[in-house]
Design a protein around this motif. Structure first.
Motif, PDB file in Angstrom:
ATOM      1  N   GLY A 272       8.349   7.437   1.298  1.00 36.56           N
ATOM      2  CA  GLY A 272       8.155   6.244   0.495  1.00 36.56           C
ATOM      3  C   GLY A 272       6.852   5.530   0.775  1.00 36.56           C
ATOM      4  O   GLY A 272       5.894   6.097   1.303  1.00 36.56           O
ATOM      5  N   GLY A 273       6.811   4.250   0.434  1.00 40.35           N
ATOM      6  CA  GLY A 273       5.587   3.479   0.492  1.00 40.35           C
ATOM      7  C   GLY A 273       4.791   3.636  -0.790  1.00 40.35           C
ATOM      8  O   GLY A 273       5.117   4.461  -1.656  1.00 40.35           O
ATOM      9  N   PRO A 274       3.714   2.880  -0.943  1.00 40.17           N
ATOM     10  CA  PRO A 274       2.921   2.920  -2.185  1.00 40.17           C
ATOM     11  C   PRO A 274       2.360   4.285  -2.529  1.00 40.17           C
ATOM     12  O   PRO A 274       2.125   4.588  -3.695  1.00 40.17           O
ATOM     13  CB  PRO A 274       1.793   1.911  -1.912  1.00 40.17           C
ATOM     14  CG  PRO A 274       2.334   1.001  -0.866  1.00 40.17           C
ATOM     15  CD  PRO A 274       3.224   1.843  -0.014  1.00 40.17           C
ATOM     16  N   LEU A 275       2.138   5.140  -1.504  1.00 41.21           N
ATOM     17  CA  LEU A 275       1.534   6.447  -1.750  1.00 41.21           C
ATOM     18  C   LEU A 275       2.504   7.598  -1.532  1.00 41.21           C
ATOM     19  O   LEU A 275       2.125   8.757  -1.658  1.00 41.21           O
ATOM     20  CB  LEU A 275       0.295   6.620  -0.864  1.00 41.21           C
ATOM     21  CG  LEU A 275      -0.767   5.529  -1.011  1.00 41.21           C
ATOM     22  CD1 LEU A 275      -1.937   5.767  -0.062  1.00 41.21           C
ATOM     23  CD2 LEU A 275      -1.259   5.422  -2.448  1.00 41.21           C
ATOM     24  N   GLY A 276       3.747   7.303  -1.161  1.00 42.55           N
ATOM     25  CA  GLY A 276       4.807   8.299  -1.148  1.00 42.55           C
ATOM     26  C   GLY A 276       5.007   9.076   0.131  1.00 42.55           C
ATOM     27  O   GLY A 276       6.002   9.794   0.263  1.00 42.55           O
ATOM     28  N   GLY A 277       4.082   8.969   1.102  1.00 41.18           N
ATOM     29  CA  GLY A 277       4.157   9.823   2.281  1.00 41.18           C
ATOM     30  C   GLY A 277       4.661   9.153   3.537  1.00 41.18           C
ATOM     31  O   GLY A 277       4.519   9.713   4.624  1.00 41.18           O
ATOM     32  N   GLY A 278       5.270   7.964   3.409  1.00 46.29           N
ATOM     33  CA  GLY A 278       5.729   7.232   4.586  1.00 46.29           C
ATOM     34  C   GLY A 278       4.815   6.069   4.914  1.00 46.29           C
ATOM     35  O   GLY A 278       3.738   5.905   4.318  1.00 46.29           O
ATOM     36  N   THR A 279       5.213   5.251   5.891  1.00 51.05           N
ATOM     37  CA  THR A 279       4.467   4.036   6.219  1.00 51.05           C
ATOM     38  C   THR A 279       4.467   3.742   7.707  1.00 51.05           C
ATOM     39  O   THR A 279       5.310   4.235   8.455  1.00 51.05           O
ATOM     40  CB  THR A 279       5.074   2.808   5.505  1.00 51.05           C
ATOM     41  OG1 THR A 279       6.399   2.564   6.018  1.00 51.05           O
ATOM     42  CG2 THR A 279       5.149   3.001   4.000  1.00 51.05           C
ATOM     43  N   VAL A 280       3.508   2.910   8.110  1.00 47.71           N
ATOM     44  CA  VAL A 280       3.501   2.217   9.402  1.00 47.71           C
ATOM     45  C   VAL A 280       3.614   0.730   9.085  1.00 47.71           C
ATOM     46  O   VAL A 280       2.888   0.222   8.221  1.00 47.71           O
ATOM     47  CB  VAL A 280       2.208   2.486  10.193  1.00 47.71           C
ATOM     48  CG1 VAL A 280       2.190   1.682  11.492  1.00 47.71           C
ATOM     49  CG2 VAL A 280       2.057   3.973  10.494  1.00 47.71           C
ATOM     50  N   TYR A 281       4.518   0.024   9.770  1.00 48.54           N
ATOM     51  CA  TYR A 281       4.744  -1.373   9.442  1.00 48.54           C
ATOM     52  C   TYR A 281       4.863  -2.244  10.693  1.00 48.54           C
ATOM     53  O   TYR A 281       5.099  -1.740  11.804  1.00 48.54           O
ATOM     54  CB  TYR A 281       6.019  -1.535   8.595  1.00 48.54           C
ATOM     55  CG  TYR A 281       7.300  -1.133   9.310  1.00 48.54           C
ATOM     56  CD1 TYR A 281       8.005  -2.047  10.096  1.00 48.54           C
ATOM     57  CD2 TYR A 281       7.801   0.167   9.198  1.00 48.54           C
ATOM     58  CE1 TYR A 281       9.176  -1.674  10.750  1.00 48.54           C
ATOM     59  CE2 TYR A 281       8.957   0.539   9.850  1.00 48.54           C
ATOM     60  CZ  TYR A 281       9.648  -0.384  10.622  1.00 48.54           C
ATOM     61  OH  TYR A 281      10.798  -0.006  11.276  1.00 48.54           O
ATOM     62  N   ARG A 282       4.696  -3.550  10.479  1.00 43.49           N
ATOM     63  CA  ARG A 282       4.916  -4.559  11.522  1.00 43.49           C
ATOM     64  C   ARG A 282       6.035  -5.487  11.076  1.00 43.49           C
ATOM     65  O   ARG A 282       6.131  -5.866   9.913  1.00 43.49           O
ATOM     66  CB  ARG A 282       3.636  -5.372  11.753  1.00 43.49           C
ATOM     67  CG  ARG A 282       3.837  -6.538  12.734  1.00 43.49           C
ATOM     68  CD  ARG A 282       2.506  -7.174  13.158  1.00 43.49           C
ATOM     69  NE  ARG A 282       1.751  -7.629  12.010  1.00 43.49           N
ATOM     70  CZ  ARG A 282       0.468  -7.296  11.772  1.00 43.49           C
ATOM     71  NH1 ARG A 282      -0.174  -6.502  12.614  1.00 43.49           N
ATOM     72  NH2 ARG A 282      -0.157  -7.746  10.703  1.00 43.49           N
ATOM     73  N   TYR A 283       6.897  -5.868  12.024  1.00 45.99           N
ATOM     74  CA  TYR A 283       7.949  -6.845  11.744  1.00 45.99           C
ATOM     75  C   TYR A 283       7.924  -7.885  12.866  1.00 45.99           C
ATOM     76  O   TYR A 283       8.036  -7.538  14.045  1.00 45.99           O
ATOM     77  CB  TYR A 283       9.321  -6.170  11.686  1.00 45.99           C
ATOM     78  CG  TYR A 283      10.412  -7.101  11.221  1.00 45.99           C
ATOM     79  CD1 TYR A 283      10.649  -7.302   9.868  1.00 45.99           C
ATOM     80  CD2 TYR A 283      11.178  -7.805  12.137  1.00 45.99           C
ATOM     81  CE1 TYR A 283      11.635  -8.177   9.430  1.00 45.99           C
ATOM     82  CE2 TYR A 283      12.164  -8.678  11.715  1.00 45.99           C
ATOM     83  CZ  TYR A 283      12.390  -8.857  10.370  1.00 45.99           C
ATOM     84  OH  TYR A 283      13.356  -9.728   9.941  1.00 45.99           O
TER      85      TYR A 283
END
Length: 392
Positions: A272-283
């Motif tokens: 997922g994510g905007p480009l479809g290949g996964g994401t790195v995120y901060r919470y």
């Protein structure tokens, strides 16, 4: 209800832009012999003397996995060969062995106590002596397939199971202590909360346990694509903090959350994510979600990050992807760096012929000199994988 908020603007610019690759040096710390190890697990344990401890999911004389040590000079020692049939042993050890407060190595395994087991906890001395089977799981009572362990200040161990936990159970949170043994703290049942957790827990600065689940709906109209939650150590006060939405957050969070030096949590999603290949995120502890990087699967980027993140000596975040890179096939993978402002750098792209192997899996392990250690599932020409060292 989620109280997370999503930020665009500068964060999205960081997602779409990558820094020019600096010179990164990757070398092989150990290549596994055929039969010695199959599917070397990541999240290696590094002790104060510079030794590395790790596991292989299968292999060894009993084909049930091994625990090994790499000395600072690179010397390999086989510490334990697990067994499928022994009532006093475990089998198929998981990633992330840990050095506990008693000075022993503790770990989890997919089996234990003989055939038809649902998982186990074990401990062993750092020299390989004194192996002990500490607990055996059951599908109804405690759940199936335990995660890596977290130890709290009172000496208790916490973790999750991916499945089971009684009628309608889809995973559990468990506690183990010398006095009480193995106890199921809660059972995950409802997709409206969290189900099928796949990674271990992280202890927050507030003393609460934080984790993610691979499934869990974000709303009545959104998909079943993951959850971020927290809970007190006694099992009370469960809160679903975030329901992942594929397009904005990414889908299917994996690996333990990283509590970084800035006091925030960092993690990855495999898809997922905007480009479809996964994401790195901060919470943040205040409930703010920020997308730091979206993977596209391009040769200079990669896809399907896995195993969570490590914070390097420079304060940046480091991780691996299972797919993508310049290797030319899906399951080849990369090593990457993401600064806390979101700027992204691909450090290394694996290929099927290099001595380091390919298909890196699980979290990297940082060393004081700034280097990081990881594992690949496969070596060149059908070999059994490697332990590698990368110097950014």
């Amino acid at each position: 209800m989620s109280h997370a908020c999503f930020k665009f603007g500068a964060a999205m610019l960081a997602v779409l832009c990558s820094a020019a690759a600096p010179a990164a040096t990757l070398s092989v710390a150990h290549s596994f012999d055929a039969g010695q190890c199959n599917l070397p697990q990541g999240s290696l344990l590094r002790t104060a003397d510079g030794s590395l401890y790790g596991t292989c999911f299968s292999g060894g004389a009993n084909r049930a996995g091994i625990l090994y040590r790499l000395a600072p000079d690179g010397a390999f020692s086989l510490l334990h060969e697990f067994s499928y049939v022994s009532a006093t042993d475990a089998s198929e050890p998981g990633p992330g062995p840990m050095l506990a407060s008693d000075g022993r190595i503790w770990g989890s395994a997919s089996g234990g106590g003989g055939e038809n087991s649902s998982g186990a906890l074990y401990s062993i001395s750092t020299d390989g002596s004194g192996f002990q089977l500490n607990a055996v799981f059951s599908a109804d009572a405690t759940g199936v397939f335990p995660s890596p362990l977290l130890q709290t200040a009172d000496g208790s161990f916490y973790g999750i199971t991916n499945q089971g936990g009684g009628r309608g159970g889809r995973g559990t949170l468990f506690r183990y202590s010398a006095g009480a043994g193995l106890v199921k703290v809660i059972t995950f049942r409802s997709p409206r909360d969290a189900v099928f957790p796949t990674a271990g827990l992280t202890l927050g600065a507030d003393g609460l346990l934080y984790g993610t689940a691979n499934s869990g709906i974000s709303s009545d109209t959104a998909g079943n694509e993951g959850t971020l939650f927290r809970i007190r150590q006694d099992g009370s006060g469960y809160q679903r903090l975030l329901g992942f939405q594929r397009a904005t957050h990414g889908a299917f969070p994996t690996g333990e959350l990283l509590l970084a030096a800035d006091g925030n949590f960092y993690g990855v999603t495999t898809q997922g994510g905007p480009l479809g290949g996964g994401t790195v995120y901060r919470y943040t502890p205040a409930g703010q979600f920020t997308l730091l990087h979206a993977f596209s699967g391009a040769a200079s980027d990669g896809a399907w990050p896995n195993g969570g993140l490590a914070q390097g000596a420079d304060g940046a975040l480091y991780g691996v992807t299972l797919h993508g890179g310049t290797g030319g096939s899906a399951d080849v993978g990369t090593v990457y760096r993401v600064a806390l402002d979101g700027s992204f750098t691909q450090l290394h792209s694996f290929d099927t012929t290099s001595p380091a192997g390919y298909a890196p899996y699980d979290r990297l392990t940082p060393a004081p000199d700034g280097s990081l250690y990881g594992t690949t599932w496969h070596g060149p020409a059908g070999a059994s994988g490697t332990v590698f060292r990368i110097q950014p």
